[in-house]
Scaffold this motif. Structure first.
Motif, PDB file in Angstrom:
ATOM      1  N   ALA A 134       2.087   2.903  10.998  1.00 38.11           N
ATOM      2  CA  ALA A 134       2.402   3.382   9.652  1.00 38.11           C
ATOM      3  C   ALA A 134       3.528   2.563   9.025  1.00 38.11           C
ATOM      4  O   ALA A 134       3.456   2.169   7.856  1.00 38.11           O
ATOM      5  CB  ALA A 134       2.783   4.863   9.693  1.00 38.11           C
ATOM      6  N   ALA A 135       4.553   2.266   9.811  1.00 36.35           N
ATOM      7  CA  ALA A 135       5.670   1.469   9.299  1.00 36.35           C
ATOM      8  C   ALA A 135       5.203   0.057   8.936  1.00 36.35           C
ATOM      9  O   ALA A 135       5.625  -0.508   7.922  1.00 36.35           O
ATOM     10  CB  ALA A 135       6.790   1.407  10.338  1.00 36.35           C
ATOM     11  N   GLY A 136       4.314  -0.506   9.750  1.00 39.66           N
ATOM     12  CA  GLY A 136       3.797  -1.842   9.485  1.00 39.66           C
ATOM     13  C   GLY A 136       2.920  -1.896   8.243  1.00 39.66           C
ATOM     14  O   GLY A 136       2.926  -2.890   7.508  1.00 39.66           O
ATOM     15  N   LEU A 137       2.176  -0.843   8.000  1.00 41.26           N
ATOM     16  CA  LEU A 137       1.357  -0.780   6.786  1.00 41.26           C
ATOM     17  C   LEU A 137       2.239  -0.674   5.544  1.00 41.26           C
ATOM     18  O   LEU A 137       1.966  -1.293   4.518  1.00 41.26           O
ATOM     19  CB  LEU A 137       0.411   0.417   6.853  1.00 41.26           C
ATOM     20  N   LYS A 138       3.314   0.082   5.643  1.00 42.74           N
ATOM     21  CA  LYS A 138       4.218   0.244   4.502  1.00 42.74           C
ATOM     22  C   LYS A 138       4.956  -1.056   4.182  1.00 42.74           C
ATOM     23  O   LYS A 138       5.189  -1.379   3.025  1.00 42.74           O
ATOM     24  CB  LYS A 138       5.216   1.362   4.791  1.00 42.74           C
ATOM     25  N   SER A 139       5.309  -1.819   5.219  1.00 42.07           N
ATOM     26  CA  SER A 139       6.055  -3.059   5.006  1.00 42.07           C
ATOM     27  C   SER A 139       5.159  -4.225   4.604  1.00 42.07           C
ATOM     28  O   SER A 139       5.653  -5.273   4.176  1.00 42.07           O
ATOM     29  CB  SER A 139       6.823  -3.428   6.269  1.00 42.07           C
ATOM     30  N   PRO A 154       3.202   9.345   1.078  1.00 37.65           N
ATOM     31  CA  PRO A 154       2.474   9.300  -0.199  1.00 37.65           C
ATOM     32  C   PRO A 154       1.756   7.983  -0.452  1.00 37.65           C
ATOM     33  O   PRO A 154       0.731   7.958  -1.127  1.00 37.65           O
ATOM     34  CB  PRO A 154       3.573   9.543  -1.244  1.00 37.65           C
ATOM     35  N   GLU A 155       2.260   6.874   0.119  1.00 37.05           N
ATOM     36  CA  GLU A 155       1.633   5.580  -0.158  1.00 37.05           C
ATOM     37  C   GLU A 155       0.536   5.215   0.834  1.00 37.05           C
ATOM     38  O   GLU A 155      -0.152   4.204   0.648  1.00 37.05           O
ATOM     39  CB  GLU A 155       2.684   4.455  -0.185  1.00 37.05           C
ATOM     40  N   LEU A 156       0.339   6.030   1.879  1.00 31.76           N
ATOM     41  CA  LEU A 156      -0.668   5.721   2.888  1.00 31.76           C
ATOM     42  C   LEU A 156      -1.856   6.679   2.795  1.00 31.76           C
ATOM     43  O   LEU A 156      -1.694   7.871   2.569  1.00 31.76           O
ATOM     44  CB  LEU A 156      -0.067   5.786   4.296  1.00 31.76           C
ATOM     45  N   HIS A 271      -2.667   1.123   2.984  1.00 33.75           N
ATOM     46  CA  HIS A 271      -1.744   1.371   1.885  1.00 33.75           C
ATOM     47  C   HIS A 271      -2.535   1.652   0.604  1.00 33.75           C
ATOM     48  O   HIS A 271      -3.466   0.934   0.271  1.00 33.75           O
ATOM     49  CB  HIS A 271      -0.829   0.168   1.681  1.00 33.75           C
ATOM     50  N   ARG A 272      -2.116   2.672  -0.084  1.00 28.25           N
ATOM     51  CA  ARG A 272      -2.850   3.122  -1.272  1.00 28.25           C
ATOM     52  C   ARG A 272      -2.824   2.093  -2.410  1.00 28.25           C
ATOM     53  O   ARG A 272      -3.806   1.940  -3.137  1.00 28.25           O
ATOM     54  CB  ARG A 272      -2.240   4.434  -1.765  1.00 28.25           C
ATOM     55  N   LEU A 273      -1.733   1.372  -2.580  1.00 25.55           N
ATOM     56  CA  LEU A 273      -1.536   0.544  -3.767  1.00 25.55           C
ATOM     57  C   LEU A 273      -1.679  -0.955  -3.505  1.00 25.55           C
ATOM     58  O   LEU A 273      -1.821  -1.722  -4.458  1.00 25.55           O
ATOM     59  CB  LEU A 273      -0.141   0.815  -4.363  1.00 25.55           C
ATOM     60  N   ARG A 274      -1.636  -1.379  -2.258  1.00 23.35           N
ATOM     61  CA  ARG A 274      -1.639  -2.820  -1.983  1.00 23.35           C
ATOM     62  C   ARG A 274      -3.010  -3.429  -2.240  1.00 23.35           C
ATOM     63  O   ARG A 274      -4.027  -2.893  -1.806  1.00 23.35           O
ATOM     64  CB  ARG A 274      -1.187  -3.077  -0.548  1.00 23.35           C
ATOM     65  N   VAL A 275      -3.031  -4.548  -2.957  1.00 24.56           N
ATOM     66  CA  VAL A 275      -4.283  -5.248  -3.243  1.00 24.56           C
ATOM     67  C   VAL A 275      -4.815  -5.863  -1.948  1.00 24.56           C
ATOM     68  O   VAL A 275      -4.064  -6.481  -1.192  1.00 24.56           O
ATOM     69  CB  VAL A 275      -4.073  -6.342  -4.304  1.00 24.56           C
ATOM     70  N   GLN A 276      -6.113  -5.709  -1.696  1.00 22.22           N
ATOM     71  CA  GLN A 276      -6.716  -6.171  -0.450  1.00 22.22           C
ATOM     72  C   GLN A 276      -7.653  -7.345  -0.702  1.00 22.22           C
ATOM     73  O   GLN A 276      -8.348  -7.404  -1.715  1.00 22.22           O
ATOM     74  CB  GLN A 276      -7.479  -5.027   0.216  1.00 22.22           C
ATOM     75  N   GLY A 277      -7.663  -8.272   0.247  1.00 20.67           N
ATOM     76  CA  GLY A 277      -8.530  -9.428   0.152  1.00 20.67           C
ATOM     77  C   GLY A 277      -9.966  -9.103   0.509  1.00 20.67           C
ATOM     78  O   GLY A 277     -10.295  -7.995   0.949  1.00 20.67           O
ATOM     79  N   GLU A 278     -10.822 -10.101   0.355  1.00 19.86           N
ATOM     80  CA  GLU A 278     -12.262  -9.930   0.590  1.00 19.86           C
ATOM     81  C   GLU A 278     -12.555  -9.459   2.010  1.00 19.86           C
ATOM     82  O   GLU A 278     -13.340  -8.537   2.229  1.00 19.86           O
ATOM     83  CB  GLU A 278     -12.953 -11.263   0.334  1.00 19.86           C
ATOM     84  N   GLY A 279     -11.910 -10.081   3.010  1.00 18.97           N
ATOM     85  CA  GLY A 279     -12.172  -9.721   4.399  1.00 18.97           C
ATOM     86  C   GLY A 279     -11.779  -8.296   4.724  1.00 18.97           C
ATOM     87  O   GLY A 279     -12.499  -7.583   5.427  1.00 18.97           O
ATOM     88  N   VAL A 280     -10.624  -7.870   4.212  1.00 17.37           N
ATOM     89  CA  VAL A 280     -10.151  -6.502   4.453  1.00 17.37           C
ATOM     90  C   VAL A 280     -11.114  -5.492   3.835  1.00 17.37           C
ATOM     91  O   VAL A 280     -11.468  -4.481   4.451  1.00 17.37           O
ATOM     92  CB  VAL A 280      -8.732  -6.315   3.891  1.00 17.37           C
ATOM     93  N   LYS A 281     -11.555  -5.754   2.615  1.00 18.15           N
ATOM     94  CA  LYS A 281     -12.502  -4.849   1.951  1.00 18.15           C
ATOM     95  C   LYS A 281     -13.806  -4.747   2.742  1.00 18.15           C
ATOM     96  O   LYS A 281     -14.368  -3.658   2.906  1.00 18.15           O
ATOM     97  CB  LYS A 281     -12.784  -5.339   0.532  1.00 18.15           C
TER      98      LYS A 281
END
Length: 297
Positions: A134-139, A154-156, A271-281
């Motif tokens: 969780a901490a790694g996702l937030k950072s 709230p952001e996860l 993370h709710r707000l972080r933009v994700q790349g093609e591979g992650v999606k």
């Protein structure tokens, strides 16, 4: 002033001919001449003068050429750098998961995803406790997490993937063959091997005892189901763990008494707000399909 105008100016300056510059830049000569004329109008000075059938730079054009060269070089370097960033952003996937998923789920996930993705994505993976994920996702260290239920953030976002029932873990030996565990309080008569205190599973199992006003006789703390199973098979105690695929490789016995109704959900976390790349999606979309085919322990 645009990069296109600078490129046309540079070509004409190098070739000293408007027609040859237009041919090199794959446009009509009038279009190239108009673009350069706009530069001259913007600067208020002539950049070229006639020289026979060609052109040559004016003193003002000679003064401007090094700047045009520098700007175009920086633009090229910037484009190269951003293309590399795009390759990394779209082609790399950073995944963190708990030790309970490392035995069968994660290797099969990566193998099946890469075989069906149609592209050679690069996956960076880390194994660690859920709270650290969780901490790694937030950072921003990770793109995706596969872990237990974490404290509300709230952001996860957490989406259920798997359900693992809780089981009592016993040594598969004669000494424990007749072990009577008809009630939760019966476990308190034996040494208890627990998850580490900073793990969600410790909080969940502790709450199970606390609701009954009981305190287990904890003698060991371990970080995963595998680590607990290795201690239990040596008759160092019994435990309550999530039933995972890897338990079958140890000399232990699992039972699920009637009083043990709980289980553990494993979640896809991001993370709710972080933009994700093609591979992650793509991996996010693939995870649901893959998990439906994954055998429940």
């Amino acid at each position: 002033m645009t990069l296109e105008q600078l490129r046309y100016f540079q070509a004409a300056a190098r070739l000293q001919h408007m027609g040859k510059a237009a041919l090199q830049e794959n446009i009509s000569q009038p279009s190239l001449s108009i673009a350069i004329k706009k530069l001259e109008t913007e600067f208020g000075v002539p950049l070229f003068k006639p020289n026979g059938r060609g052109v040559e730079l004016t003193s003002q054009g000679k003064a401007f050429l090094p700047y045009a060269d520098s700007i175009l070089l920086q633009a090229q370097q910037a484009k190269k750098q951003m293309n590399a960033c795009a390759d990394s952003f779209n082609g790399e996937i950073r995944v963190a998961y708990t030790a309970s998923m490392a035995y069968g789920y994660i290797p099969r996930l990566f193998k099946n995803f890469l075989s069906q993705a149609g592209k050679a994505y690069v996956i960076y993976s880390d194994e660690m406790p859920s709270d650290d994920i969780a901490a790694g996702l937030k950072s921003g260290r990770f793109d995706l997490g596969i872990c237990s239920k974490i404290k509300p953030e709230p952001e996860l976002v957490q989406i259920p993937l798997l359900y693992q029932p809780l089981v009592v873990l016993l040594p598969d030996t004669k000494a424990f063959a007749q072990c009577s565990l008809d009630r939760l309080e019966d476990l308190c008569a034996y040494p208890f091997v627990s998850y580490r205190k900073d793990y969600p599973m410790y909080r969940q199992i502790s709450a199970l005892f606390q609701r009954e006003g009981l305190t287990p006789a904890i003698t060991h703390f371990a970080y995963s189901e595998d680590a607990i199973a290795r201690l239990v098979e040596q008759e160092l105690g019994i435990s309550i763990v999530a039933q995972t695929e890897s338990l079958s490789q140890y000399r232990v016995r699992t039972i699920r008494p009637n009083w043990l109704k709980e289980g553990r959900h494993i979640y896809l976390t991001f993370h709710r707000l972080r933009v994700q790349g093609e591979g992650v999606k793509k991996m996010k979309d693939f995870l649901k399909i893959f998990t439906e085919q994954f055998p429940t322990p």
